[in-house]
Design an enzyme around this catalytic site. Structure first.
Site, short mmCIF file in Angstrom:
data_model
loop_
_atom_site.label_atom_id
_atom_site.label_comp_id
_atom_site.label_asym_id
_atom_site.label_seq_id
_atom_site.Cartn_x
_atom_site.Cartn_y
_atom_site.Cartn_z
N ASP A 64 24.79 17.48 -9.51
CA ASP A 64 25.57 16.22 -9.07
C ASP A 64 26.85 16.94 -8.16
OD1 ASP A 64 26.60 14.03 -7.88
OD2 ASP A 64 26.55 12.82 -10.29
N ASP A 68 1.01 -1.22 -0.25
CA ASP A 68 -0.19 -0.09 -0.20
C ASP A 68 1.00 1.38 -0.61
OD1 ASP A 68 -2.27 -1.33 -0.60
OD2 ASP A 68 -2.75 -1.73 2.10
N ARG A 74 36.45 13.46 -2.90
CA ARG A 74 36.68 13.41 -3.60
C ARG A 74 35.79 15.45 -3.85
NH1 ARG A 74 33.50 9.66 -5.12
NH2 ARG A 74 31.05 10.60 -4.37
N HIS A 99 37.75 5.37 -10.31
CA HIS A 99 36.42 5.83 -10.64
C HIS A 99 36.36 6.37 -12.62
CE1 HIS A 99 35.85 9.83 -8.96
NE2 HIS A 99 35.95 9.06 -7.88
N HIS A 105 31.09 12.14 -16.00
CA HIS A 105 30.27 11.02 -17.08
C HIS A 105 28.88 12.50 -17.50
CE1 HIS A 105 27.03 12.15 -12.87
NE2 HIS A 105 28.70 11.39 -12.56
N GLU A 158 34.75 14.93 -11.49
CA GLU A 158 35.20 14.87 -9.95
C GLU A 158 35.94 13.54 -9.94
OE1 GLU A 158 31.47 11.31 -9.17
OE2 GLU A 158 31.08 12.00 -11.40
N HIS A 207 29.70 4.08 -2.69
CA HIS A 207 28.58 4.40 -2.79
C HIS A 207 27.77 4.33 -1.62
CE1 HIS A 207 28.33 3.99 -7.70
NE2 HIS A 207 29.22 4.77 -7.26
N TYR A 239 40.90 7.87 -2.68
CA TYR A 239 40.28 7.10 -1.56
C TYR A 239 41.78 6.58 -1.28
CZ TYR A 239 37.07 8.95 -4.34
OH TYR A 239 36.09 10.09 -5.76
N GLU A 285 33.51 17.28 -7.10
CA GLU A 285 32.76 17.25 -7.89
C GLU A 285 32.00 18.44 -8.86
OE1 GLU A 285 29.67 13.55 -7.73
OE2 GLU A 285 29.95 14.10 -10.14
N ASP A 325 28.29 13.73 -1.33
CA ASP A 325 27.12 13.79 -2.80
C ASP A 325 26.62 13.61 -3.04
OD1 ASP A 325 27.09 12.85 -5.24
OD2 ASP A 325 29.18 11.00 -5.41
N HIS A 336 23.83 10.30 -14.52
CA HIS A 336 24.15 9.37 -15.35
C HIS A 336 23.53 9.16 -17.09
CE1 HIS A 336 26.56 6.71 -11.61
NE2 HIS A 336 26.72 8.35 -12.05
N1 GLY Z 1 26.46 10.36 -7.27
C1 GLY Z 1 27.06 10.34 -8.59
C2 GLY Z 1 28.69 9.92 -9.02
O1 GLY Z 1 28.96 10.63 -8.91
O2 GLY Z 1 28.54 9.85 -10.12
MN MN Z 2 28.12 12.59 -7.53
MN MN Z 3 28.50 11.87 -10.71
#
Ligand code: GLY
Ligand code: MN
Ligand code: MN
Length: 444
Positions: free
Chosen positions: A271, A39, A406, A350, A354, A384, A243, A388, A408, A260, A361
């Site tokens: 972002d 529900d 990070r 990473h 993106h 970004e 993440h 780490y 970004e 983030d 993304h």
């Molecule tokens: N927040 C997801 C990324 O930075 O790609």
């Molecule tokens: Mn991000």
């Molecule tokens: Mn990002």
């Protein structure tokens, strides 16, 4: 509220139809309502492709585009008005509203789709749809096709080509119009305020979720319906979990906190990541890593301009980070050799960014014919870089372990370089420490 004007949706439909082959049809379903638990539904978020072409915010709807059709190129199937349901769940546009407010040439109740849609498909050579991404809709589409096939003996002509719509539509979505950039600037502006608010509220002893609450407050207050993705509020060693979303640890004196988070406005994402000391003052090691990431980001910005290719910004971050890690004694050897064997990946695993747009993304190819895409005006992306240092990394001195940073920002490619949409959150060590010190003085 800043939003995409109706005229733009019409322009997009026309632009898509201009690229479809003659005598073809495109069919796109709205996002389904997702059940959270008995529900209780998840907050409804329209499918990005559907939203892009219609701006129609309701579930249980299907867009049909038929370029060149005399009796209307744009047909929308949607829910009927229903006094009782509207009393419980909210107003519906209905078929009249679909035509009056959303530019449909014609509209039918969604409950009639099985009777009407096969007739619209029949005789068309090619069907464009988002094949594979929505198995239930794919099944429906095949059912409609089979209705036509079953009438072949009466002369009915089923289409013989089924083509993924993504290629045309996602390439359109990659290039942001002036109206889209305006909305993305607004999403970024609100997210900037949210980050500043979280920075000002930061204190040892609070929980990560206390800072998440500051973000949510600023998002909603700014008019955003929801975050564009689950906010990451990661303090101490949690900042090394890319993440991380638990957001329930206690903020400790001496630790960094990495946030983030970005909100969504009219289905356009922002972002942003910033990393700051819980107590308002970076330790020497935290500062060294932070300034290295910042230098990498600056190097990346310089590689974002028309005619530069997608990977140049990433390559710039890898070079700066690798050289910096050698200088700090975290990597050993010749920088070029280390780059060649991707030694940075132990610390920077990473990519530098993106595409950004309706999806955080966002859609759009990164390579064309095997080559990195060349940047063009209107493409939006994140920048970004991060470092780490795993808490259990035995190859580095103890003082470095557990530091995760990070930074970004969101940018859009301009004629001369790029516009940083998310400028305004303090970013240098001096700026961040000054903002946090001022917040403490005020609170005291
Ligand atoms: N927040 C997801 C990324 O930075 O790609
Ligand atoms: Mn991000
Ligand atoms: Mn990002």
């Amino acid at each position: 509220m800043i939003h995409i004007p109706k005229s733009e949706y019409s322009r997009r439909r026309k632009a898509l139809m201009a690229q479809m082959v003659p005598n073809s049809i495109a069919i796109l379903p709205a996002a389904a309502v997702a059940i959270r638990n008995r529900d209780v539904e998840h907050v409804y978020r329209q499918d990005s492709d559907f939203q892009y072409l219609s701006g129609f915010p309701e579930p249980q709807a299907v867009i049909v585009l038929m370029p060149g059709r005399e009796h209307g190129e744009y047909v929308l199937f949607c829910r009927e008005r229903n006094a009782e349901r509207e009393l419980w769940d909210g107003l519906r546009a209905g078929q009249e509203g679909a035509i009056r407010d959303f530019g449909a040439d014609d509209a039918f109740p969604i409950t009639d789709i099985d009777d009407i849609l096969p007739g619209l498909i029949e005789g068309r050579d090619r069907v464009y749809s988002a094949m594979g991404s929505n198995p239930e809709f794919d099944r429906h589409l095949m059912d409609w096709i089979n209705v036509i096939r079953s009438k072949a003996h009466l002369g009915a002509q089923p289409p013989n080509e089924f083509v993924a719509l993504d290629h045309l539509l996602h390439d359109m979505r990659l290039y942001k119009s002036a109206a889209e950039v305006k909305v993305m600037r607004e999403a970024a502006r609100i997210s900037v305020q949210a980050h500043i608010r979280a920075m000002q509220a930061s204190r040892a002893g609070l929980h990560e979720f206390s800072l998440e609450a500051e973000l949510d407050y600023a998002f909603r207050k700014g008019g955003a319906k929801m975050p564009a993705y689950g906010s990451i509020v990661a303090s101490g060693r949690n900042s090394c979990i890319l993440h991380y979303q638990q957001n329930d640890a206690v903020l400790k004196d001496g630790d960094l906190v990495l946030i983030d988070a970005g909100c969504e406005i009219d289905c356009y994402a922002s972002d942003i990541t910033r990393t700051w000391p819980v107590n308002g003052k970076y330790s020497p090691e935290q500062k060294a890593i932070y300034e290295l990431v910042l230098a990498a980001q600056e190097a990346a910005f310089a590689e974002i301009a028309p005619d530069k290719h997608w990977n140049q910004a990433h390559e710039a971050t890898v070079r700066v980070i690798t050289a910096g890690l050698v200088k700090l004694g975290l990597l050993h050897g010749d920088v070029d050799e280390l780059i060649a064997r991707e030694a940075h990946k132990a610390f920077y695993m990473h990519r530098a960014g993106h595409w950004l747009g309706m999806d955080v993304h966002d859609v759009g190819e990164y390579k064309v014919d095997g080559e990195w895409r060349v940047l063009e005006v209107g493409m939006a992306l994140t920048v970004e870089p991060g470092i780490y240092i795993a808490p259990d990394n035995q190859n580095v001195a103890k003082k470095w372990r557990g530091i995760g940073v990070r930074i970004e920002d969101d940018v859009v490619v301009t004629k001369t370089g790029c516009e940083i949409l998310s400028h305004g959150v303090p970013k240098t060590v001096a700026e961040i420490e000054a903002l946090m010190a001022a917040a403490r003085t005020q609170a005291a």
